[in-house]
Design an enzyme around this catalytic site. Structure first.
Site, PDB file in Angstrom:
ATOM      1  N   ASP A 232      50.530 -72.112 -77.258  1.00 15.04           N
ATOM      2  CA  ASP A 232      49.473 -71.153 -76.961  1.00 15.04           C
ATOM      3  C   ASP A 232      48.109 -71.822 -76.887  1.00 15.04           C
ATOM      4  O   ASP A 232      47.324 -71.551 -76.006  1.00 15.04           O
ATOM      5  CB  ASP A 232      49.467 -70.020 -78.006  1.00 15.04           C
ATOM      6  CG  ASP A 232      49.468 -70.525 -79.453  1.00 15.04           C
ATOM      7  OD1 ASP A 232      49.470 -71.760 -79.677  1.00 15.04           O
ATOM      8  OD2 ASP A 232      49.465 -69.695 -80.380  1.00 15.04           O
TER       9      ASP A 232
ATOM     10  N   ASP B 194      44.330 -77.101 -80.454  1.00 14.02           N
ATOM     11  CA  ASP B 194      43.145 -77.098 -81.309  1.00 14.02           C
ATOM     12  C   ASP B 194      42.875 -78.545 -81.726  1.00 14.02           C
ATOM     13  O   ASP B 194      42.345 -79.321 -80.938  1.00 14.02           O
ATOM     14  CB  ASP B 194      43.406 -76.162 -82.493  1.00 14.02           C
ATOM     15  CG  ASP B 194      42.160 -75.905 -83.328  1.00 14.02           C
ATOM     16  OD1 ASP B 194      41.066 -76.266 -82.884  1.00 14.02           O
ATOM     17  OD2 ASP B 194      42.269 -75.359 -84.446  1.00 14.02           O
TER      18      ASP B 194
ATOM     19  N   LYS C  20      40.779 -75.561 -76.942  1.00 15.35           N
ATOM     20  CA  LYS C  20      39.454 -75.350 -77.554  1.00 15.35           C
ATOM     21  C   LYS C  20      38.590 -76.576 -77.318  1.00 15.35           C
ATOM     22  O   LYS C  20      38.990 -77.687 -77.649  1.00 15.35           O
ATOM     23  CB  LYS C  20      39.600 -75.120 -79.069  1.00 15.35           C
ATOM     24  CG  LYS C  20      39.753 -73.679 -79.436  1.00 15.35           C
ATOM     25  CD  LYS C  20      39.613 -73.475 -80.935  1.00 15.35           C
ATOM     26  CE  LYS C  20      40.066 -72.077 -81.288  1.00 15.35           C
ATOM     27  NZ  LYS C  20      40.100 -71.835 -82.724  1.00 15.35           N
TER      28      LYS C  20
ATOM     29  N   VAL D  87      40.493 -66.968 -81.689  1.00 15.21           N
ATOM     30  CA  VAL D  87      40.944 -65.972 -80.719  1.00 15.21           C
ATOM     31  C   VAL D  87      42.307 -65.392 -81.104  1.00 15.21           C
ATOM     32  O   VAL D  87      43.104 -66.046 -81.778  1.00 15.21           O
ATOM     33  CB  VAL D  87      41.014 -66.566 -79.293  1.00 15.21           C
ATOM     34  CG1 VAL D  87      39.630 -66.834 -78.748  1.00 15.21           C
ATOM     35  CG2 VAL D  87      41.859 -67.840 -79.257  1.00 15.21           C
TER      36      VAL D  87
ATOM     37  N   ARG E  18      49.313 -60.070 -81.820  1.00 20.99           N
ATOM     38  CA  ARG E  18      50.021 -60.901 -80.834  1.00 20.99           C
ATOM     39  C   ARG E  18      50.357 -60.134 -79.566  1.00 20.99           C
ATOM     40  O   ARG E  18      50.502 -60.717 -78.502  1.00 20.99           O
ATOM     41  CB  ARG E  18      51.332 -61.431 -81.440  1.00 20.99           C
ATOM     42  CG  ARG E  18      51.165 -62.434 -82.560  1.00 20.99           C
ATOM     43  CD  ARG E  18      52.500 -63.086 -82.834  1.00 20.99           C
ATOM     44  NE  ARG E  18      52.591 -63.737 -84.130  1.00 20.99           N
ATOM     45  CZ  ARG E  18      52.203 -64.981 -84.388  1.00 20.99           C
ATOM     46  NH1 ARG E  18      51.665 -65.706 -83.437  1.00 20.99           N
ATOM     47  NH2 ARG E  18      52.332 -65.497 -85.582  1.00 20.99           N
TER      48      ARG E  18
HETATM   49  P1  XMP Z   1      46.478 -77.812 -83.948  1.00 21.66           P
HETATM   50  O1  XMP Z   1      45.256 -78.019 -84.803  1.00 21.66           O
HETATM   51  O2  XMP Z   1      47.702 -78.431 -84.552  1.00 21.66           O
HETATM   52  O3  XMP Z   1      46.669 -76.262 -84.023  1.00 21.66           O
HETATM   53  O4  XMP Z   1      46.223 -78.196 -82.516  1.00 21.66           O
HETATM   54  C1  XMP Z   1      47.467 -75.579 -83.200  1.00 21.66           C
HETATM   55  C2  XMP Z   1      47.857 -74.274 -83.844  1.00 21.66           C
HETATM   56  O5  XMP Z   1      46.763 -73.704 -84.600  1.00 21.66           O
HETATM   57  C3  XMP Z   1      46.717 -72.327 -84.411  1.00 21.66           C
HETATM   58  N1  XMP Z   1      45.389 -71.962 -83.904  1.00 21.66           N
HETATM   59  C4  XMP Z   1      44.979 -70.722 -83.621  1.00 21.66           C
HETATM   60  N2  XMP Z   1      45.631 -69.538 -83.722  1.00 21.66           N
HETATM   61  N3  XMP Z   1      43.714 -68.397 -82.917  1.00 21.66           N
HETATM   62  C5  XMP Z   1      44.990 -68.397 -83.368  1.00 21.66           C
HETATM   63  O6  XMP Z   1      45.575 -67.322 -83.432  1.00 21.66           O
HETATM   64  C6  XMP Z   1      42.997 -69.536 -82.794  1.00 21.66           C
HETATM   65  O7  XMP Z   1      41.842 -69.492 -82.370  1.00 21.66           O
HETATM   66  C7  XMP Z   1      43.675 -70.755 -83.174  1.00 21.66           C
HETATM   67  N4  XMP Z   1      43.283 -72.060 -83.190  1.00 21.66           N
HETATM   68  C8  XMP Z   1      44.372 -72.766 -83.645  1.00 21.66           C
HETATM   69  C9  XMP Z   1      47.827 -72.014 -83.424  1.00 21.66           C
HETATM   70  O8  XMP Z   1      48.957 -71.575 -84.144  1.00 21.66           O
HETATM   71  C10 XMP Z   1      48.158 -73.298 -82.746  1.00 21.66           C
HETATM   72  O9  XMP Z   1      49.502 -73.426 -82.312  1.00 21.66           O
END
Ligand code: XMP
Length: 209
Positions: free
Chosen positions: A133, A136, A164, A186, A198
């Site tokens: 999805d 990050d 992001k 988000v 979701r």
């Molecule tokens: P990393 O840091 O491993 O994170 O790239 C990926 C996971 O972090 C969650 N994530 C979010 N979930 N809104 C969400 O609902 C957000 O803004 C957000 N930012 C990170 C997500 O599970 C993703 O797979």
């Protein structure tokens, strides 16, 4: 169906009007009357998501034509993205799911990633397109790409709906990004807060949480 366990409340769902004016949103998608949803700002509408998915499918289909493809979605956030994208790919493919979660127990370092081995699809001699999805920090995808390579995949490429801006710490090569978004939390279209929201067909920013 009539449920009597909650008194009837007047409709007060602030995003309902915005959704009703979005041509990609069928009225039946509106969540049931809720008064406990905070006001949200829609960042990407359902129509914008669906249009972008068609563009992404048009890039992916020729790239994987005649290759044994397994599309692997990361649970749970990628389920909407996966379901809508694969229906646009008119070609043979397999679907797999993978689960990754961060340890938050007292005995483990916060942020350490646990990947459920029981769910790992068999990707030997397959080209893998890993769908998530959101990108990050990159920690999750970096680890999953390595795991899938270790399982014998012919290739592993990454496709994310959202990226992001300015957040990536771990280097992950991403083949295709749906939308770049600012560094805000988000929800919707698979993304959650406490496992809620979701089901929303759009991406929205939650007010300060
Ligand atoms: P990393 O840091 O491993 O994170 O790239 C990926 C996971 O972090 C969650 N994530 C979010 N979930 N809104 C969400 O609902 C957000 O803004 C957000 N930012 C990170 C997500 O599970 C993703 O797979």
């Amino acid at each position: 169906m009539i449920w009597n366990d909650r008194p009837a409340e007047p409709r007060n769902w602030p995003i309902a009007d915005a959704m009703a004016s979005d041509p990609a949103v069928d009225a039946t998608w509106l969540a049931p009357d809720r008064t406990d949803y905070p006001a949200m700002r829609i960042l990407i509408t359902a129509a914008q998501i669906q249009k972008r998915l068609s563009e992404m499918a048009a890039v992916l289909a020729p790239a994987y034509r005649d290759r044994p493809l397994t599309i692997v979605g990361v649970l749970t956030g990628s389920v909407m993205f996966l379901a809508d994208l694969v229906r646009r790919l008119d070609m043979p493919l397999r679907i797999g799911l993978i689960q990754a979660s961060s340890y938050r127990g007292e005995t483990t370092t916060s942020g350490e990633l646990y990947v459920s081995p029981g769910l790992m699809p068999d990707v030997r001699d397959r080209h893998v397109l890993l769908l998530d999805d959101i990108l990050d920090t990159g920690q999750t995808l970096k680890r999953l790409v390595q795991d899938l390579r270790d399982q014998g995949a012919l290739s592993v490429k990454v496709c994310v709906l959202l990226q992001k801006k300015g957040r990536q710490i771990h280097h992950v090569e991403v083949e295709l990004v749906g939308f770049e978004i600012p560094d805000e939390f988000v929800v919707g279209y698979g993304l959650d807060y406490n496992d809620e929201y979701r089901q929303l067909p759009y991406i929205a920013v939650l007010p300060a949480i």
